[in-house]
Design a protein around this motif. Structure first.
Motif, PDB file in Angstrom:
ATOM      1  N   THR A  15       0.840  -1.187   0.000  1.00 54.55           N
ATOM      2  CA  THR A  15       0.000   0.000   0.000  1.00 54.55           C
ATOM      3  C   THR A  15       0.880   1.243   0.000  1.00 54.55           C
ATOM      4  O   THR A  15       2.103   1.152   0.099  1.00 54.55           O
ATOM      5  N   LYS A  16       0.254   2.388  -0.093  1.00 49.33           N
ATOM      6  CA  LYS A  16       1.013   3.641  -0.077  1.00 49.33           C
ATOM      7  C   LYS A  16       1.695   3.872   1.263  1.00 49.33           C
ATOM      8  O   LYS A  16       2.682   4.582   1.347  1.00 49.33           O
ATOM      9  N   SER A  17       1.164   3.273   2.330  1.00 45.43           N
ATOM     10  CA  SER A  17       1.784   3.401   3.648  1.00 45.43           C
ATOM     11  C   SER A  17       2.804   2.282   3.902  1.00 45.43           C
ATOM     12  O   SER A  17       3.166   2.018   5.045  1.00 45.43           O
ATOM     13  N   GLN A  18       3.218   1.587   2.838  1.00 48.13           N
ATOM     14  CA  GLN A  18       4.241   0.539   2.880  1.00 48.13           C
ATOM     15  C   GLN A  18       3.832  -0.685   3.706  1.00 48.13           C
ATOM     16  O   GLN A  18       4.681  -1.360   4.272  1.00 48.13           O
ATOM     17  N   LYS A  19       2.526  -0.978   3.764  1.00 47.02           N
ATOM     18  CA  LYS A  19       2.053  -2.214   4.377  1.00 47.02           C
ATOM     19  C   LYS A  19       1.700  -3.190   3.259  1.00 47.02           C
ATOM     20  O   LYS A  19       1.251  -2.787   2.199  1.00 47.02           O
ATOM     21  N   PHE A  20       1.911  -4.472   3.511  1.00 48.13           N
ATOM     22  CA  PHE A  20       1.650  -5.479   2.489  1.00 48.13           C
ATOM     23  C   PHE A  20       0.227  -5.984   2.632  1.00 48.13           C
ATOM     24  O   PHE A  20      -0.176  -6.443   3.694  1.00 48.13           O
ATOM     25  N   ARG A  21      -0.542  -5.904   1.555  1.00 47.93           N
ATOM     26  CA  ARG A  21      -1.929  -6.355   1.538  1.00 47.93           C
ATOM     27  C   ARG A  21      -1.988  -7.666   0.761  1.00 47.93           C
ATOM     28  O   ARG A  21      -1.713  -7.709  -0.432  1.00 47.93           O
ATOM     29  N   LEU A  22      -2.318  -8.750   1.457  1.00 46.74           N
ATOM     30  CA  LEU A  22      -2.370 -10.071   0.855  1.00 46.74           C
ATOM     31  C   LEU A  22      -3.548 -10.151  -0.102  1.00 46.74           C
ATOM     32  O   LEU A  22      -4.652  -9.724   0.215  1.00 46.74           O
ATOM     33  N   SER A  23      -3.335 -10.705  -1.266  1.00 46.39           N
ATOM     34  CA  SER A  23      -4.372 -10.816  -2.279  1.00 46.39           C
ATOM     35  C   SER A  23      -4.959 -12.224  -2.275  1.00 46.39           C
ATOM     36  O   SER A  23      -4.332 -13.178  -1.811  1.00 46.39           O
ATOM     37  N   VAL A  24      -6.163 -12.346  -2.810  1.00 46.96           N
ATOM     38  CA  VAL A  24      -6.841 -13.633  -2.831  1.00 46.96           C
ATOM     39  C   VAL A  24      -6.139 -14.619  -3.776  1.00 46.96           C
ATOM     40  O   VAL A  24      -6.330 -15.830  -3.659  1.00 46.96           O
ATOM     41  N   THR A  25      -5.297 -14.132  -4.667  1.00 45.01           N
ATOM     42  CA  THR A  25      -4.571 -15.018  -5.573  1.00 45.01           C
ATOM     43  C   THR A  25      -3.574 -15.915  -4.830  1.00 45.01           C
ATOM     44  O   THR A  25      -3.146 -16.933  -5.361  1.00 45.01           O
ATOM     45  N   ALA A  26      -3.219 -15.572  -3.606  1.00 43.11           N
ATOM     46  CA  ALA A  26      -2.295 -16.382  -2.803  1.00 43.11           C
ATOM     47  C   ALA A  26      -3.009 -17.462  -1.998  1.00 43.11           C
ATOM     48  O   ALA A  26      -2.362 -18.270  -1.340  1.00 43.11           O
ATOM     49  N   LEU A  27      -4.326 -17.493  -2.058  1.00 48.98           N
ATOM     50  CA  LEU A  27      -5.106 -18.411  -1.216  1.00 48.98           C
ATOM     51  C   LEU A  27      -4.764 -19.871  -1.465  1.00 48.98           C
ATOM     52  O   LEU A  27      -4.594 -20.639  -0.515  1.00 48.98           O
ATOM     53  N   ASP A  28      -4.638 -20.270  -2.709  1.00 47.22           N
ATOM     54  CA  ASP A  28      -4.356 -21.671  -3.014  1.00 47.22           C
ATOM     55  C   ASP A  28      -2.999 -22.127  -2.494  1.00 47.22           C
ATOM     56  O   ASP A  28      -2.814 -23.295  -2.174  1.00 47.22           O
ATOM     57  N   PHE A  29      -2.052 -21.198  -2.397  1.00 44.57           N
ATOM     58  CA  PHE A  29      -0.715 -21.543  -1.923  1.00 44.57           C
ATOM     59  C   PHE A  29      -0.627 -21.555  -0.399  1.00 44.57           C
ATOM     60  O   PHE A  29       0.121 -22.337   0.180  1.00 44.57           O
ATOM     61  N   LEU A  30      -1.371 -20.684   0.267  1.00 44.36           N
ATOM     62  CA  LEU A  30      -1.249 -20.532   1.717  1.00 44.36           C
ATOM     63  C   LEU A  30      -2.252 -21.366   2.523  1.00 44.36           C
ATOM     64  O   LEU A  30      -1.977 -21.707   3.670  1.00 44.36           O
ATOM     65  N   ALA A  31      -3.393 -21.692   1.958  1.00 47.61           N
ATOM     66  CA  ALA A  31      -4.441 -22.391   2.705  1.00 47.61           C
ATOM     67  C   ALA A  31      -4.006 -23.739   3.281  1.00 47.61           C
ATOM     68  O   ALA A  31      -4.328 -24.040   4.431  1.00 47.61           O
ATOM     69  N   PRO A  32      -3.269 -24.564   2.559  1.00 48.04           N
ATOM     70  CA  PRO A  32      -2.876 -25.851   3.151  1.00 48.04           C
ATOM     71  C   PRO A  32      -1.949 -25.718   4.364  1.00 48.04           C
ATOM     72  O   PRO A  32      -1.864 -26.625   5.181  1.00 48.04           O
ATOM     73  N   TYR A  33      -1.264 -24.584   4.491  1.00 43.69           N
ATOM     74  CA  TYR A  33      -0.302 -24.409   5.580  1.00 43.69           C
ATOM     75  C   TYR A  33      -0.828 -23.513   6.698  1.00 43.69           C
ATOM     76  O   TYR A  33      -0.078 -23.144   7.595  1.00 43.69           O
ATOM     77  N   ALA A  34      -2.088 -23.159   6.656  1.00 48.47           N
ATOM     78  CA  ALA A  34      -2.660 -22.235   7.644  1.00 48.47           C
ATOM     79  C   ALA A  34      -2.709 -22.882   9.018  1.00 48.47           C
ATOM     80  O   ALA A  34      -3.147 -24.021   9.168  1.00 48.47           O
ATOM     81  N   LYS A  35      -2.251 -22.144  10.003  1.00 45.69           N
ATOM     82  CA  LYS A  35      -2.278 -22.632  11.382  1.00 45.69           C
ATOM     83  C   LYS A  35      -3.635 -22.371  12.025  1.00 45.69           C
ATOM     84  O   LYS A  35      -4.127 -23.182  12.796  1.00 45.69           O
ATOM     85  N   TYR A  36      -4.227 -21.234  11.705  1.00 45.57           N
ATOM     86  CA  TYR A  36      -5.519 -20.863  12.282  1.00 45.57           C
ATOM     87  C   TYR A  36      -6.569 -20.836  11.185  1.00 45.57           C
ATOM     88  O   TYR A  36      -6.393 -20.189  10.157  1.00 45.57           O
ATOM     89  N   LYS A  37      -7.673 -21.560  11.422  1.00 45.26           N
ATOM     90  CA  LYS A  37      -8.725 -21.699  10.426  1.00 45.26           C
ATOM     91  C   LYS A  37     -10.083 -21.410  11.051  1.00 45.26           C
ATOM     92  O   LYS A  37     -10.283 -21.609  12.244  1.00 45.26           O
ATOM     93  N   VAL A  38     -10.995 -20.949  10.205  1.00 45.51           N
ATOM     94  CA  VAL A  38     -12.377 -20.713  10.612  1.00 45.51           C
ATOM     95  C   VAL A  38     -13.268 -21.343   9.551  1.00 45.51           C
ATOM     96  O   VAL A  38     -13.041 -21.147   8.354  1.00 45.51           O
ATOM     97  N   TRP A  39     -14.263 -22.098   9.987  1.00 43.17           N
ATOM     98  CA  TRP A  39     -15.213 -22.690   9.074  1.00 43.17           C
ATOM     99  C   TRP A  39     -16.544 -21.968   9.234  1.00 43.17           C
ATOM    100  O   TRP A  39     -16.997 -21.736  10.359  1.00 43.17           O
ATOM    101  N   VAL A  40     -17.163 -21.611   8.120  1.00 39.62           N
ATOM    102  CA  VAL A  40     -18.446 -20.905   8.171  1.00 39.62           C
ATOM    103  C   VAL A  40     -19.563 -21.848   7.738  1.00 39.62           C
ATOM    104  O   VAL A  40     -19.364 -22.755   6.934  1.00 39.62           O
ATOM    105  N   LYS A  41     -20.741 -21.597   8.269  1.00 40.10           N
ATOM    106  CA  LYS A  41     -21.921 -22.389   7.929  1.00 40.10           C
ATOM    107  C   LYS A  41     -22.335 -22.086   6.491  1.00 40.10           C
ATOM    108  O   LYS A  41     -22.036 -21.017   5.961  1.00 40.10           O
ATOM    109  N   PRO A  42     -23.036 -23.030   5.860  1.00 33.53           N
ATOM    110  CA  PRO A  42     -23.442 -22.816   4.458  1.00 33.53           C
ATOM    111  C   PRO A  42     -24.265 -21.548   4.236  1.00 33.53           C
ATOM    112  O   PRO A  42     -24.148 -20.917   3.184  1.00 33.53           O
ATOM    113  N   GLY A  43     -25.057 -21.137   5.200  1.00 28.40           N
ATOM    114  CA  GLY A  43     -25.858 -19.927   5.053  1.00 28.40           C
ATOM    115  C   GLY A  43     -25.032 -18.651   5.067  1.00 28.40           C
ATOM    116  O   GLY A  43     -25.452 -17.626   4.524  1.00 28.40           O
ATOM    117  N   SER A  44     -23.857 -18.700   5.668  1.00 24.24           N
ATOM    118  CA  SER A  44     -22.998 -17.520   5.758  1.00 24.24           C
ATOM    119  C   SER A  44     -21.944 -17.458   4.663  1.00 24.24           C
ATOM    120  O   SER A  44     -21.270 -16.436   4.528  1.00 24.24           O
TER     121      SER A  44
END
Length: 121
Positions: A15-44
């Motif tokens: 970003t302009k303030s020099q913070k890194f904003r993770l994009s959804v394109t990285a999801l396939d690479f990072l999801a298998p190694y995620a330490k913290y996960k949240v599962w949502v109900k089908p309605g949500s």
């Protein structure tokens, strides 16, 4: 500059303030190694994919010992990764909070492919 080529997958942007904003394109690479996960109900799932936060009423499961403001990967109940978020409450606080309280702040989701397909790189 016209002949500059960058093959590969874009994981995010600075970003302009020099913070890194993770994009959804990285999801396939990072999801298998995620330490913290949240599962949502089908309605949500639909609500999250439209860019809304996850409420306690839509929370299916959450990884034990998730701290507040910890980065999490949001999954459907069928273990399909849907996006990224930040835990608004810890695991212990989630048990006591009312059903309309926000549990996960939305950061990125696979619905962005449709909503922002002209700006995704």
């Amino acid at each position: 500059r016209e002949s500059l080529v960058a093959p590969g997958t874009c994981f995010g942007k600075f970003t302009k303030s020099q913070k890194f904003r993770l994009s959804v394109t990285a999801l396939d690479f990072l999801a298998p190694y995620a330490k913290y996960k949240v599962w949502v109900k089908p309605g949500s799932e639909q609500s999250f994919l439209y860019g809304n936060h996850v409420l306690k009423s839509g929370l299916g499961r959450i990884t034990e010992n998730t701290a507040q403001y910890q980065g999490v990967v949001v999954y459907s109940m069928a273990d399909v990764p849907l996006g990224f978020g930040v835990a608004a409450k810890s695991t212990q606080e989630c048990r006591k909070v009312d059903p309309l309280a926000i549990v996960v702040f939305h950061q990125a989701d696979v619905g962005e492919y449709v909503r922002n397909e002209d700006t995704l790189t």
